[in-house]
Motif scaffolding. Structure first.
Motif, mmCIF file in Angstrom:
data_model
loop_
_atom_site.group_PDB
_atom_site.id
_atom_site.type_symbol
_atom_site.label_atom_id
_atom_site.label_comp_id
_atom_site.label_asym_id
_atom_site.label_seq_id
_atom_site.Cartn_x
_atom_site.Cartn_y
_atom_site.Cartn_z
ATOM 1 N N ASP B 205 0.861 -1.175 0.000
ATOM 2 C CA ASP B 205 0.000 0.000 0.000
ATOM 3 C C ASP B 205 0.908 1.240 0.000
ATOM 4 O O ASP B 205 1.578 1.541 0.985
ATOM 5 N N GLY B 207 0.226 4.456 -0.176
ATOM 6 C CA GLY B 207 -0.187 5.558 0.697
ATOM 7 C C GLY B 207 0.297 5.338 2.126
ATOM 8 O O GLY B 207 0.837 6.254 2.765
ATOM 9 N N PHE B 528 -5.854 3.624 6.412
ATOM 10 C CA PHE B 528 -5.499 2.660 5.364
ATOM 11 C C PHE B 528 -6.043 1.267 5.674
ATOM 12 O O PHE B 528 -6.080 0.397 4.824
ATOM 13 N N ILE B 531 -10.507 2.132 5.246
ATOM 14 C CA ILE B 531 -11.099 2.308 3.924
ATOM 15 C C ILE B 531 -10.524 1.239 3.001
ATOM 16 O O ILE B 531 -9.455 0.686 3.263
ATOM 17 N N GLU B 532 -11.241 0.971 1.917
ATOM 18 C CA GLU B 532 -10.733 -0.032 0.973
ATOM 19 C C GLU B 532 -9.666 0.618 0.104
ATOM 20 O O GLU B 532 -9.951 1.455 -0.741
ATOM 21 N N THR B 533 -8.425 0.236 0.345
ATOM 22 C CA THR B 533 -7.346 0.797 -0.471
ATOM 23 C C THR B 533 -6.844 -0.280 -1.418
ATOM 24 O O THR B 533 -7.039 -1.477 -1.186
#
Lengths: 164, 541
Positions: B205, B207, B528, B531-533
């Motif tokens: 991920d 972010g 993170f 939410i659906e990342t």
């Protein structure tokens, strides 16, 4: 209590005032003029951009909306911005929406505040107007691999005919 | 203090590693500025350029600084507390761990398997030895953190109610700051990048990785800067022939650097889409607060200099400047460092400005800024510290005081000639981190003269870097034996006999910091997981 020289105390007050003025101007422009950096927190699956409605190849580019404002949809991928050449009107609200297909990129049109990072997994959105017509480069400004410096596009800003 | 009790070998070994890699990285920097100016077509080599930028950044920012700070810290602890170093075997274990890490990372770097720049943003991935090397460098430095904290704690136990000597208070602040700082990048490297580089996971991920990196990216600059401030507080007033204007305000400044330096990393993420505006504004607020300790430091140090100059017979509103001992390398470096800090601080305010940042973000302005403030202010004080400590460490007089002064002036001039055009290029839109300038657009033609200016700056700085290392080398090798000079710390104008607890310890500040960090990083990190990342595409980069 600790010993503080009166001169130093005065200096600390001056520093405090300076910080208040600077933070005050930032808060003012943020809330009175709604000037914020791009922060839309919107996710997207970078592996299937081509299947998404918005970022499928056929839908990329400049679209004029009913109110005359413009939306630009782009994809950043090593080593180019797609579409590679766009034309937008001056003095018109522009909404840039861009997603990365692969690694981290950055987008900046010099002499404007049109800038954002482009992060895989997220959609970046910038809202601005470009006042001055002309030919602008649009650079990738985050290192994205050995071809980073070849990654750029051209933006033509045309004189705004509606207001003249 | 008995010389055998001082950790001379440890300090010298760490510092020699620091200065040897510094010279190597300086030469790489010169190659980069020359390559990019496109004056010599044969030099154009994209792969080599980016490899060099990665090595230059990694060495200057992580290797040079960490080795210098650790070595300097050991020596400061022993000399300011006047007791021998606690647990030297642990210190040596730390040193060898750091060395092993450097060797692993160097292998990855110079075989071209880690051309990811010193910020190593995923999903670009380096060879696993690069990340394991970085992790070992950090792990080794934890030995230093532990030793600094234990020594302060033992000293306080043996001297109840006494103020911890300022040099050690500042050094311990830095050790604690570094401990907090390294958490972000450590979590990123251990849980995301090492598994990614070994192929245990396909992707990460991005972010989350960038948020964790931002945790470290800002306070690490105070880890580098605090030793420079320490020299301004503890060596400069004495070298100028006076006293420190205020011991208490120095402590206040260190504490403020600790508290406001840490929870502000999002000003590196202003332009990133995955954090909401409110968090950026909150971090922006702290970013301006951290200007306060720097402005306090400027006042205290300049007041100390003025006091010393007036004691030496200086007169007039500014006339006292003439009475400063300009031939003293510590005093000269301090004045030059403060001038560069003023210029660099001004640029920093622009970067920190929530909205204005968009105009300069990731342009050439940014490396221009951090070369001015790190290469300028911080490194010039590292030079002065080395010139001052070398006779104490080696037992020999400095090979050439005159060469030292010339070198400081050259570095100062070189930094300005390099970074002023660099800032200008940024305002003209030049992106940072480009190997050459292939853009076919009129705007770009205006860049050339500035590129050439930067080459000249690079020449001057490379000469200065070589003179610095040469002077230290000749001192160590050939200097006249003069006995180990004692390290002399400045005494404050008002001796500090008693201090309120919070200015003599860190417990309260660690609690405050824990709350501040949870507020500033808690939700931005947790989002993170809520939410659906989507992770980056796993095609291998």
């Amino acid at each position: 209590m600790i010993h503080i020289d009166p001169w130093e105390k005065t200096w600390v007050y001056i520093v405090g005032l300076l910080i208040v003025v600077m933070l005050g101007s930032i808060l003012y422009t943020a809330f009175a003029n709604s000037i914020h950096p791009p922060s839309n927190v919107e996710t997207i699956d970078s592996a299937s951009l081509h299947l998404s409605k918005e970022f499928a190849e056929d839908n990329l580019g400049v679209k004029t909306r009913a109110d005359g404002s413009v939306t630009v949809t782009m994809v950043a991928a090593r080593y180019g911005f797609y579409p590679q050449r766009i034309e937008v009107p001056a003095n018109t609200p522009i909404r840039f929406r861009i997603a990365s297909l692969d690694v981290v990129h950055g987008l900046h049109i010099p002499e404007t505040n049109l800038a954002t990072m482009v992060i895989p997994g997220f959609v970046s959105e910038v809202n601005t107007t470009i006042p001055k017509p002309g030919e602008y480069p649009l650079f990738c400004n985050e290192y994205c691999g050995l071809g980073h410096h070849y990654m750029w596009s051209r933006v033509t800003v045309t004189p705004d005919t509606t207001t003249n | 203090m008995n010389n055998n009790a001082k950790p001379v070998g440890l300090a010298l070994t760490h510092m020699w590693v620091a200065f040897a890699v510094f010279l190597l990285a300086a030469v790489l920097g010169f190659y980069q500025v020359l390559e990019r100016a496109e004056l010599i077509p044969a030099l154009t080599w994209d792969e080599g350029y980016y490899l060099s930028v990665t090595a230059h950044g990694v060495i200057m920012a992580f290797v040079f600084t960490t080795f210098f700070i650790v070595g300097f810290g050991y020596y400061t602890a022993a000399t300011s507390l006047e007791r021998s170093l606690w647990n030297p075997p642990l210190a040596w274990a730390g040193f060898w761990t750091m060395m092993l890490g450097v060797l692993l990372a160097v292998y990855a770097l110079f075989t071209g398997q880690a051309t990811v720049l010193y910020t190593f943003y995923p999903p670009m991935t380096a060879h696993w030895t690069f990340y394991v090397g970085a992790a070992l460098l950090v792990v080794g430095s934890i030995a230093w953190i532990v030793i600094m904290i234990v020594m302060t704690w033992q000293w306080k136990k043996d001297n109840p109610g006494q103020p911890v000597p300022l040099p050690m208070f500042g050094t311990t602040t830095n050790a604690i700051l570094w401990l907090w700082t390294l958490i972000g990048v450590a979590v990123e490297v251990v849980f995301q990048l090492i598994p990614l580089s070994l192929g245990w996971v396909d992707t990460v991920d991005v972010g989350l990785a960038r948020t964790l990196f931002a945790w470290t990216l800002h306070p690490i600059v105070y880890f580098w800067l605090i030793p420079a401030y320490l020299a301004l507080y503890m060596f400069v007033p004495k070298a100028a022939g006076g006293r420190l204007f205020s011991d208490e305000m120095a402590r206040v400044a260190f504490i403020m650097l600790l508290i406001f330096g840490l929870p502000i990393g999002f000003h590196h993420l202003y332009m990133d889409p995955f954090q909401a505006a409110g968090w950026k504004l909150l971090h922006g607020f702290g970013t301006f607060m951290v200007a306060i300790p720097t402005l306090i430091t400027g006042f205290t140090v300049i007041a100390s200099l003025e006091l010393a100059a007036r004691l030496r017979g200086g007169k007039g509103l500014f006339g006292w400047l003439k009475a400063l001992p300009w031939n003293n390398s510590m005093v000269l470096a301090a004045v030059l460092a403060l001038l560069l800090l003023t210029a660099g601080g001004f640029g920093g305010m622009i970067n920190a400005s929530y909205a204005m940042n968009a105009m300069v973000h990731n342009t050439a302005w940014v490396p221009g800024h951090f070369h001015l403030i790190f290469g300028g202010t911080t490194v010039i004080m590292y030079f002065a510290i080395a010139y001052y400590l070398w006779p104490s460490l080696t037992g020999k007089t400095l090979y050439s005081e005159r060469m030292a002064r010339t070198q400081l002036w050259l570095w100062f001039i070189g930094i300005l000639v390099l970074t002023l055009p660099w800032h200008a290029l940024g305002l003209m839109g030049q992106p940072r981190r480009i190997a050459s300038i292939p853009y076919d657009t009129p705007l770009v033609q205006a860049w050339d003269p500035y590129e050439y200016g930067m080459v000249l700056g690079g020449v001057i700085m490379t000469i200065a870097a070589a003179l610095f290392v040469w002077n230290l080398f000749m001192t160590h090798r050939r200097g006249a034996a003069a006995g180990h000079r004692e390290v002399e710390y400045a005494q404050p104008v008002h001796p500090v006999l008693k201090l309120p607890g919070p200015l003599n310890g860190f417990a309260l500040w660690n609690w405050i910091l824990a709350v501040y960090m949870i507020v500033d990083f808690g939700a931005p990190l947790l989002q993170f997981f809520f939410i659906e990342t989507f992770d980056a595409t796993s095609w291998g980069w």
